[in-house]
Design a protein around this motif. Structure first.
Motif, short mmCIF file in Angstrom:
data_model
loop_
_atom_site.label_atom_id
_atom_site.label_comp_id
_atom_site.label_asym_id
_atom_site.label_seq_id
_atom_site.Cartn_x
_atom_site.Cartn_y
_atom_site.Cartn_z
N SER A 1 0.82 -1.22 0.00
CA SER A 1 0.00 0.00 0.00
C SER A 1 0.85 1.27 0.00
O SER A 1 0.32 2.37 -0.10
CB SER A 1 -0.98 0.00 1.18
OG SER A 1 -0.28 0.05 2.40
N GLN A 2 2.17 1.11 0.08
CA GLN A 2 3.09 2.25 -0.06
C GLN A 2 3.50 2.31 -1.54
O GLN A 2 4.28 1.45 -1.99
CB GLN A 2 4.32 2.06 0.81
CG GLN A 2 4.03 1.95 2.29
CD GLN A 2 5.27 1.53 3.05
OE1 GLN A 2 6.36 2.04 2.82
NE2 GLN A 2 5.10 0.57 3.94
N PRO A 3 2.99 3.27 -2.31
CA PRO A 3 3.26 3.28 -3.74
C PRO A 3 4.75 3.19 -4.11
O PRO A 3 5.10 2.55 -5.10
CB PRO A 3 2.66 4.61 -4.20
CG PRO A 3 1.51 4.80 -3.26
CD PRO A 3 2.04 4.31 -1.92
N ALA A 4 5.63 3.76 -3.31
CA ALA A 4 7.06 3.70 -3.63
C ALA A 4 7.58 2.27 -3.64
O ALA A 4 8.58 1.96 -4.30
CB ALA A 4 7.86 4.55 -2.65
N SER A 5 6.88 1.35 -2.94
CA SER A 5 7.33 -0.05 -2.89
C SER A 5 7.25 -0.72 -4.26
O SER A 5 7.99 -1.68 -4.52
CB SER A 5 6.51 -0.85 -1.87
OG SER A 5 5.19 -1.09 -2.36
N PHE A 6 6.38 -0.24 -5.14
CA PHE A 6 6.23 -0.87 -6.45
C PHE A 6 7.53 -0.83 -7.24
O PHE A 6 7.81 -1.74 -8.03
CB PHE A 6 5.11 -0.19 -7.24
CG PHE A 6 3.73 -0.69 -6.88
CD1 PHE A 6 2.95 -1.37 -7.79
CD2 PHE A 6 3.21 -0.47 -5.61
CE1 PHE A 6 1.69 -1.84 -7.46
CE2 PHE A 6 1.95 -0.93 -5.26
CZ PHE A 6 1.18 -1.62 -6.19
N ALA A 7 8.36 0.18 -7.02
CA ALA A 7 9.64 0.27 -7.74
C ALA A 7 10.57 -0.88 -7.38
O ALA A 7 11.50 -1.17 -8.14
CB ALA A 7 10.30 1.61 -7.44
N HIS A 8 10.33 -1.57 -6.27
CA HIS A 8 11.20 -2.67 -5.84
C HIS A 8 10.85 -4.01 -6.49
O HIS A 8 11.63 -4.95 -6.40
CB HIS A 8 11.15 -2.83 -4.31
CG HIS A 8 11.67 -1.64 -3.58
ND1 HIS A 8 13.00 -1.32 -3.52
CD2 HIS A 8 11.02 -0.67 -2.90
CE1 HIS A 8 13.16 -0.22 -2.82
NE2 HIS A 8 11.97 0.21 -2.43
N TRP A 9 9.67 -4.10 -7.11
CA TRP A 9 9.28 -5.40 -7.68
C TRP A 9 8.54 -5.30 -9.01
O TRP A 9 8.52 -6.27 -9.77
CB TRP A 9 8.44 -6.19 -6.68
CG TRP A 9 7.16 -5.51 -6.30
CD1 TRP A 9 6.97 -4.60 -5.29
CD2 TRP A 9 5.89 -5.65 -6.95
NE1 TRP A 9 5.67 -4.18 -5.29
CE2 TRP A 9 4.99 -4.81 -6.28
CE3 TRP A 9 5.43 -6.42 -8.02
CZ2 TRP A 9 3.66 -4.70 -6.66
CZ3 TRP A 9 4.11 -6.31 -8.40
CH2 TRP A 9 3.23 -5.46 -7.70
N ALA A 10 7.94 -4.18 -9.33
CA ALA A 10 7.21 -4.02 -10.60
C ALA A 10 8.19 -3.51 -11.66
O ALA A 10 8.53 -2.34 -11.67
CB ALA A 10 6.03 -3.06 -10.41
N SER A 11 8.63 -4.41 -12.53
CA SER A 11 9.73 -4.09 -13.44
C SER A 11 9.41 -2.99 -14.45
O SER A 11 10.32 -2.39 -15.00
CB SER A 11 10.20 -5.36 -14.17
OG SER A 11 9.15 -5.92 -14.91
N GLY A 12 8.15 -2.69 -14.68
CA GLY A 12 7.80 -1.61 -15.61
C GLY A 12 7.95 -0.23 -15.00
O GLY A 12 7.89 0.77 -15.71
N LEU A 13 8.13 -0.18 -13.69
CA LEU A 13 8.25 1.10 -13.01
C LEU A 13 9.65 1.25 -12.44
O LEU A 13 10.11 0.42 -11.67
CB LEU A 13 7.24 1.21 -11.85
CG LEU A 13 5.77 1.15 -12.24
CD1 LEU A 13 4.91 1.21 -11.00
CD2 LEU A 13 5.40 2.26 -13.20
N GLY A 14 10.31 2.31 -12.83
CA GLY A 14 11.63 2.60 -12.28
C GLY A 14 11.47 3.38 -11.00
O GLY A 14 10.45 3.31 -10.32
N LYS A 15 12.46 4.20 -10.70
CA LYS A 15 12.42 4.92 -9.43
C LYS A 15 11.29 5.93 -9.38
O LYS A 15 10.92 6.51 -10.41
CB LYS A 15 13.77 5.60 -9.17
CG LYS A 15 14.03 6.81 -10.01
CD LYS A 15 15.33 7.48 -9.59
CE LYS A 15 15.47 8.76 -10.41
NZ LYS A 15 16.67 9.49 -10.13
N PRO A 16 10.73 6.14 -8.19
CA PRO A 16 9.67 7.14 -8.04
C PRO A 16 10.24 8.53 -8.29
O PRO A 16 11.34 8.85 -7.84
CB PRO A 16 9.23 7.00 -6.58
CG PRO A 16 9.74 5.67 -6.13
CD PRO A 16 10.96 5.41 -6.95
N LEU A 17 9.48 9.36 -9.02
CA LEU A 17 9.91 10.72 -9.33
C LEU A 17 9.16 11.76 -8.51
O LEU A 17 9.38 12.95 -8.69
CB LEU A 17 9.71 11.00 -10.83
CG LEU A 17 10.46 10.07 -11.78
CD1 LEU A 17 10.04 10.34 -13.22
CD2 LEU A 17 11.96 10.23 -11.61
N GLY A 18 8.26 11.30 -7.63
CA GLY A 18 7.50 12.24 -6.79
C GLY A 18 6.02 11.94 -6.85
O GLY A 18 5.57 11.11 -7.64
#
Length: 133
Positions: free
Chosen positions: A25-42
């Motif tokens: 439920s922490q959106p920034a966590s998706f960058a750790h496992w969802a390969s289509g999303l790179g680092k959070p930009l804000g």
């Protein structure tokens, strides 16, 4: 308009529903496992920007809730929006994560199968990440 073909892909994670949901439920966590999303930009509230493969991607996440719902809408660089229903469900002491993939109009069988394999790979990465903690 006809209903789109869909496929629900799931993974069993040997962690409590609370642990899995708190992480996901922490959106920034998706960058750790969802390969289509790179680092959070804000972000602005529930709308997050991530580095995507073809440019910045906006993702609108469902707010935290008591039902394990993690639905989100991805806005691609070309403006196309993709709705992603996602759930966490308790299964004994573990958790099932369910991701529904919709077939976009005009998508070939090969592309739909490739997208399903991509989702499976990402969910397995999520499982490995959470079970290693």
């Amino acid at each position: 308009m006809h209903a789109a073909e869909s496929k629900t892909i799931s993974v069993s994670i040997q962690r409590s529903l609370q642990d899995v949901y708190d992480f996901m439920s922490q959106p920034a966590s998706f960058a750790h496992w969802a390969s289509g999303l790179g680092k959070p930009l804000g972000n602005e509230g529930t709308v997050w920007r991530f580095e995507g493969d073809n440019g910045p991607v906006k993702v609108r996440f469902t707010g935290r809730n008591a039902y394990g719902v993690l639905d989100h809408t991805v806005e691609l660089p070309d403006g196309t929006e993709v709705h992603v229903p996602m759930r966490t469900v308790a299964n004994g002491t573990g958790t099932e994560v369910l991701f529904t993939l919709f077939r976009v109009q005009g998508m070939s069988d090969e592309k739909f199968a490739a997208d399903a394999q991509w989702v499976t790979r990402d969910l397995n990465a999520l499982k490995a990440l959470l079970e290693a903690q």
